[in-house]
Design a protein around this motif. Structure first.
Motif, short mmCIF file in Angstrom:
data_model
loop_
_atom_site.label_atom_id
_atom_site.label_comp_id
_atom_site.label_asym_id
_atom_site.label_seq_id
_atom_site.Cartn_x
_atom_site.Cartn_y
_atom_site.Cartn_z
N GLY A 33 0.79 -1.23 0.00
CA GLY A 33 0.00 0.00 0.00
C GLY A 33 0.82 1.27 0.00
N GLU A 34 1.97 1.24 -0.67
CA GLU A 34 2.83 2.42 -0.69
C GLU A 34 2.36 3.38 -1.78
N ALA A 35 2.30 4.65 -1.46
CA ALA A 35 1.80 5.64 -2.41
C ALA A 35 2.67 5.72 -3.65
N LYS A 37 4.59 3.34 -5.04
CA LYS A 37 4.85 2.11 -5.79
C LYS A 37 3.84 1.88 -6.89
N SER A 38 4.29 1.24 -7.97
CA SER A 38 3.32 0.82 -8.97
C SER A 38 2.63 -0.45 -8.49
N GLY A 39 1.58 -0.81 -9.20
CA GLY A 39 0.82 -1.98 -8.80
C GLY A 39 -0.61 -1.60 -8.51
N VAL A 40 -1.52 -2.53 -8.84
CA VAL A 40 -2.93 -2.30 -8.55
C VAL A 40 -3.14 -2.46 -7.05
N MET A 41 -4.06 -1.70 -6.48
CA MET A 41 -4.35 -1.85 -5.06
C MET A 41 -5.03 -3.20 -4.82
N PRO A 42 -4.75 -3.84 -3.70
CA PRO A 42 -5.28 -5.19 -3.47
C PRO A 42 -6.80 -5.28 -3.66
N GLN A 43 -7.52 -4.27 -3.19
CA GLN A 43 -8.99 -4.34 -3.27
C GLN A 43 -9.51 -4.20 -4.71
N GLU A 44 -8.62 -3.78 -5.63
CA GLU A 44 -9.03 -3.64 -7.03
C GLU A 44 -8.52 -4.78 -7.91
N GLU A 92 7.52 -3.92 0.75
CA GLU A 92 8.47 -3.05 1.45
C GLU A 92 9.50 -3.92 2.17
N PRO A 93 10.75 -3.49 2.20
CA PRO A 93 11.76 -4.28 2.92
C PRO A 93 11.38 -4.42 4.40
N ALA A 94 11.62 -5.60 4.96
CA ALA A 94 11.36 -5.82 6.39
C ALA A 94 12.52 -6.63 6.94
N GLY A 95 12.76 -6.49 8.23
CA GLY A 95 13.95 -7.07 8.83
C GLY A 95 13.97 -8.59 8.91
N ASP A 96 13.18 -9.14 9.78
CA ASP A 96 13.31 -10.58 10.02
C ASP A 96 12.30 -11.36 9.20
#
Ligand code: PLP
Length: 233
Positions: free
Chosen positions: A134-136, A138-145, A169-173
């Motif tokens: 859900g990053e503003a 980023k490209s990609g269709v929104m999940p709900q669409e 998005e990058p995440a640590g663990d």
């Protein structure tokens, strides 16, 4: 042993370990070697180790590389996947030269790819790119669409909708990395229940390959861990 060959071996070992940990068949996960910014020589070296599928983000770079590989090794049968942002005026060469496109996020692009796919080639394999974090920006269709878009795209004749793709998005663990991959899998299952048979989850890169495989990735897209750090310029 060259570094590409050693790196490929290490990545294939990571995939096998992650698949085993998830009680999955190793062969249910395909390795896509992301060769963007690296030359034809790197592709040929990876191909010499048995790698066949390559991912590219930049159209002109990819077309030049394909031509150079073909000139040097006409006998090599490689599979090319387009994974970068798509401008609508650049769809024709993508439809003509690639086997897969992972980054479709609107109907207009899918329609053009279908219209422009040469009739002597099999249907172009397509993944819908979903903005799963859900990053503003980023490209990609929104999940709900995504389900509605999948319904419209599945009806097009010269492309085959295979599944979903995401760049979380990058995440640590690993536990944190698994959450967005799980959301993508659940979304694909939801769409499949609506009658659109999806068999592909394109997710997992160098840093989160194991988490993606634990959540059902069928294609992992790996660049840095195979070819090294990219230098743009
Ligand atoms: C560059 C890229 C990759 C590869 O990322 P690494 O972290 O180098 O493995 C995978 N997917 C997409 C869409 C990319 O643009």
């Amino acid at each position: 042993m060259s570094s590409i060959s050693g790196n490929l071996q290490a990545v294939n070992d990571r995939i096998a370990t992650a698949a085993e940990a998830a009680s999955r068949d190793r062969n249910s996960v395909q390795l896509l070697a992301v060769s963007k910014t690296f030359g034809a020589d790197a592709v040929i070296e990876a191909a010499a180790c048995g790698q066949r599928a390559f991912g590219e983000n930049y159209l002109q770079e990819a077309l030049d590389k394909m031509a150079a590989v073909k000139a040097q090794r006409p006998e090599l049968l490689l599979q090319w996947h387009f994974i970068g942002p798509i401008q609508s005026n650049k769809t024709r060469p993508i439809a003509e030269h690639f086997d897969w496109v992972h980054s479709v996020d609107r109907e207009k692009i899918a329609q053009r790819l279908s219209d422009q796919r040469p009739s002597h080639l099999p249907p172009l394999n397509i993944c819908l790119q979903v903005n799963i974090s859900g990053e503003a920006s980023k490209s990609g269709v929104m999940p709900q669409e995504a389900a509605a878009l999948a319904q419209r795209i599945a009806a097009l004749s010269n492309i085959k909708l295979r599944g979903l793709m995401a760049i979380p998005e990058p995440a640590g663990d690993e536990e944190a990395q698994r959450a967005p991959h799980r959301r993508l899998r659940l979304l694909a299952e939801d769409i499949s229940r609506q009658g659109i048979d999806l068999d592909t989850l394109s997710m997992g890169m160098s840093a989160d390959l194991a988490a993606a495989i634990a959540e059902g990735a069928t294609i992992v897209r790996i660049g840095t861990a195979i070819f090294g750090t990219r230098h743009y310029g």
